[in-house]
Design an enzyme around this catalytic site. Structure first.
Site, PDB file in Angstrom:
ATOM      1  N   SER A 139      25.783   5.926  10.841  1.00 12.43           N
ATOM      2  CA  SER A 139      26.129   6.527   9.546  1.00 12.43           C
ATOM      3  C   SER A 139      26.041   5.505   8.425  1.00 12.43           C
ATOM      4  O   SER A 139      26.267   4.313   8.651  1.00 12.43           O
ATOM      5  CB  SER A 139      27.566   7.078   9.627  1.00 12.43           C
ATOM      6  OG  SER A 139      28.063   7.397   8.337  1.00 12.43           O
ATOM      7  N   TYR A 183      36.912   5.665  11.331  1.00 14.14           N
ATOM      8  CA  TYR A 183      35.663   6.351  11.717  1.00 14.14           C
ATOM      9  C   TYR A 183      34.478   5.403  11.512  1.00 14.14           C
ATOM     10  O   TYR A 183      33.668   5.198  12.412  1.00 14.14           O
ATOM     11  CB  TYR A 183      35.473   7.637  10.893  1.00 14.14           C
ATOM     12  CG  TYR A 183      34.049   8.111  10.901  1.00 14.14           C
ATOM     13  CD1 TYR A 183      33.234   7.912   9.781  1.00 14.14           C
ATOM     14  CD2 TYR A 183      33.503   8.694  12.018  1.00 14.14           C
ATOM     15  CE1 TYR A 183      31.915   8.298   9.798  1.00 14.14           C
ATOM     16  CE2 TYR A 183      32.176   9.091  12.044  1.00 14.14           C
ATOM     17  CZ  TYR A 183      31.386   8.880  10.915  1.00 14.14           C
ATOM     18  OH  TYR A 183      30.062   9.264  10.939  1.00 14.14           O
ATOM     19  N   LYS A 225      31.559   3.525  14.184  1.00 16.29           N
ATOM     20  CA  LYS A 225      30.095   3.505  14.065  1.00 16.29           C
ATOM     21  C   LYS A 225      29.591   2.061  14.022  1.00 16.29           C
ATOM     22  O   LYS A 225      28.602   1.718  14.667  1.00 16.29           O
ATOM     23  CB  LYS A 225      29.658   4.269  12.816  1.00 16.29           C
ATOM     24  CG  LYS A 225      29.906   5.763  12.891  1.00 16.29           C
ATOM     25  CD  LYS A 225      29.189   6.392  14.083  1.00 16.29           C
ATOM     26  CE  LYS A 225      29.392   7.905  14.145  1.00 16.29           C
ATOM     27  NZ  LYS A 225      28.719   8.523  15.313  1.00 16.29           N
TER      28      LYS A 225
HETATM   29  C1  WQD Z   1      30.356  13.634  -1.165  1.00 14.88           C
HETATM   30  C2  WQD Z   1      30.738  13.526  -2.639  1.00 14.88           C
HETATM   31  C3  WQD Z   1      33.075  13.097  -2.974  1.00 14.88           C
HETATM   32  C4  WQD Z   1      34.429  16.957  -1.336  1.00 14.88           C
HETATM   33  C5  WQD Z   1      31.252  11.397   4.355  1.00 14.88           C
HETATM   34  C6  WQD Z   1      31.417  10.340   5.409  1.00 14.88           C
HETATM   35  C7  WQD Z   1      30.075   9.984   5.988  1.00 14.88           C
HETATM   36  C8  WQD Z   1      29.389  11.237   6.484  1.00 14.88           C
HETATM   37  C9  WQD Z   1      29.231  12.219   5.345  1.00 14.88           C
HETATM   38  C10 WQD Z   1      29.908  11.548   8.806  1.00 14.88           C
HETATM   39  C11 WQD Z   1      31.719  12.394  -2.934  1.00 14.88           C
HETATM   40  C12 WQD Z   1      32.698  14.465  -3.523  1.00 14.88           C
HETATM   41  C13 WQD Z   1      33.649  15.884  -1.741  1.00 14.88           C
HETATM   42  C14 WQD Z   1      35.156  17.706  -2.298  1.00 14.88           C
HETATM   43  C15 WQD Z   1      34.271  16.277  -4.023  1.00 14.88           C
HETATM   44  N1  WQD Z   1      30.145  11.813   7.522  1.00 14.88           N
HETATM   45  N2  WQD Z   1      33.562  15.568  -3.065  1.00 14.88           N
HETATM   46  N3  WQD Z   1      35.039  17.327  -3.621  1.00 14.88           N
HETATM   47  O1  WQD Z   1      32.341  11.006   1.522  1.00 14.88           O
HETATM   48  O2  WQD Z   1      29.883  10.701   0.885  1.00 14.88           O
HETATM   49  O3  WQD Z   1      30.509  10.875   3.286  1.00 14.88           O
HETATM   50  O4  WQD Z   1      30.567  12.525   4.874  1.00 14.88           O
HETATM   51  O5  WQD Z   1      28.982  10.925   9.265  1.00 14.88           O
HETATM   52  O6  WQD Z   1      30.273   9.072   7.049  1.00 14.88           O
HETATM   53  O7  WQD Z   1      31.935   9.163   4.788  1.00 14.88           O
HETATM   54  O8  WQD Z   1      30.655  12.884   1.838  1.00 14.88           O
HETATM   55  O9  WQD Z   1      30.703  15.286   1.314  1.00 14.88           O
HETATM   56  O10 WQD Z   1      32.911  14.077   1.665  1.00 14.88           O
HETATM   57  O11 WQD Z   1      31.577  13.643  -0.411  1.00 14.88           O
HETATM   58  O12 WQD Z   1      34.192  15.960  -5.242  1.00 14.88           O
HETATM   59  O13 WQD Z   1      35.894  18.676  -1.994  1.00 14.88           O
HETATM   60  O14 WQD Z   1      31.406  14.725  -3.029  1.00 14.88           O
HETATM   61  O15 WQD Z   1      34.001  12.424  -3.823  1.00 14.88           O
HETATM   62  O16 WQD Z   1      31.411  11.864  -4.219  1.00 14.88           O
HETATM   63  P1  WQD Z   1      30.906  11.296   1.784  1.00 14.88           P
HETATM   64  P2  WQD Z   1      31.512  14.040   1.144  1.00 14.88           P
END
Ligand code: WQD
Length: 340
Positions: free
Chosen positions: A125, A149, A153
């Site tokens: 990841s 997490y 990885k």
């Molecule tokens: C994306 C953007 C949030 C939810 C994570 C893990 C990564 C992988 C993918 C497993 C960010 C914003 C999110 C919400 C928001 N997982 N957001 N409101 O954090 O980049 O990555 O998921 O492999 O390892 O770290 O993904 O989709 O949670 O967030 O504003 O309700 O959307 O702040 O900017 P992230 P995400």
């Protein structure tokens, strides 16, 4: 026809990779304990691959069971998806994440070794890059974990690196996923998180179908063009096809590799909302709130290595990601619990 074993095969990325492997002419054996997926995925897969899926229930921590399945089906390579993947949950249950993600990896490795199979695709990841200093991110960027997490990885990669050093007969593809979104264009399989979605896209699609009232945008004061977080969203079918290219590389070129699987294009939360509204025709109610602890401002890949080494490049853009996400969610408002 070469057989590939998928652990975590009925999960989001596993199920889409199953379809891509069949499309590429591989035989697939799916392995899962349904800890974070539904058995109903198997019925949906049958319609997509045109045959009854070959499935073996089991837990990756049961080494003898994994070995038995590898030998029974003469699997020549393993794609190891099975792991817990929620950053927030990992901070509440670190030991469960270490047990399942690291213990499960060691168990799968042992089963493969016992069965004489040493071609492994490891689901890594972008989280191993922590808070990136330089963008876009290349594979030689500094690595560090910012949550349990991410540590599983990073340590998973380190354990496998050491395994290779001790026994060069291992051929391992380390695939560092950026942000997988979207669904198979048929709308019959897709992302179906349990409970309140942690990730952006499933939360947006649930707002669109009326399951959630409003999206909270985590932070509007980042150093980004519109102040909201920027990420490298990649269509899950592109990601799946990247796994097919990686398996082919391991079996034919017999060399290990580490690659980012991303598009190289970053989009902000507000850009995703706008694109999704255009694709679905639905307004997404949202409100900018405080930042989410642990989030970084921007994270997107330099995808050049995957193109050079695998001849793979993401083909699908944000519009298609949103259209396919919407088709899946609108046809399955309750995910796999919806009537087929
Ligand atoms: C994306 C953007 C949030 C939810 C994570 C893990 C990564 C992988 C993918 C497993 C960010 C914003 C999110 C919400 C928001 N997982 N957001 N409101 O954090 O980049 O990555 O998921 O492999 O390892 O770290 O993904 O989709 O949670 O967030 O504003 O309700 O959307 O702040 O900017 P992230 P995400």
């Amino acid at each position: 026809m070469t057989t590939i074993l998928l652990t975590g095969a009925t999960g989001y990325i596993g199920s889409h990779t199953w379809v891509a492997l069949r499309n590429a002419g591989y035989r697939v054996v799916g392995f899962d304990n349904f800890a974070n997926s539904s058995p109903k995925v198997l019925q949906r897969l049958e319609g997509l691959i045109g045959e009854a899926p070959v499935f073996e229930p089991g837990d990756v921590n049961d080494t003898a069971r994994v070995r038995e399945v590898i030998q029974k089906h003469d699997a020549r390579a393993v794609i190891h998806f099975a792991a817990h993947k929620a950053v927030g949950e990992s901070t509440q249950k670190p030991l469960e994440y270490f047990r399942n993600n690291l213990g499960g990896l060691v168990s799968v490795g042992q089963a493969m070794s016992d069965a004489g199979v040493r071609a492994l695709v490891f689901s890594s990841s972008a989280t191993v890059y922590g808070s990136p200093e330089k963008l876009p991110i290349t594979e030689d960027s500094p690595l560090f974990a910012t949550n349990p997490y991410g540590l599983t990885k990073l340590m998973g990669e380190q354990l496998l690196n050491e395994l290779e050093r001790c026994d060069p007969s291992w051929k391992i593809a380390y695939l560092r996923y950026f942000n997988p979104v979207g669904a198979h264009p048929s709308g019959t399989i897709g992302e179906d998180p349990r409970g309140i979605p942690n990730n952006l896209m499933p939360y947006v699609t649930q707002v669109a179908v009326g399951k959630r009232a409003q999206l909270s945008v985590y932070g509007g004061d980042y150093d980004t063009p519109d102040g909201t977080g920027v990420r490298d969203y990649i269509h899950v079918m592109d990601l799946a096809e990247g796994h097919v290219a990686a398996v082919k590389h391991l079996l034919e070129r017999e060399r290990s590799l580490t690659v980012n699987l991303g598009t190289g294009q970053g989009y902000s939360v507000l850009e995703v909302i706008k694109a999704f509204e255009a694709a679905s025709g639905r307004a997404i109610a949202h409100q900018i709130v405080d930042r989410r602890p642990g989030d970084v401002a921007s994270c997107y890949a330099d995808p050049a290595a995957a193109q050079t080494l695998l001849g793979w490049k993401a083909q699908r853009g944000l519009r298609e990601m949103c259209e396919d996400s919407w088709r899946w969610q609108s046809r399955n408002p309750n995910g796999f619990e919806s009537a087929a």
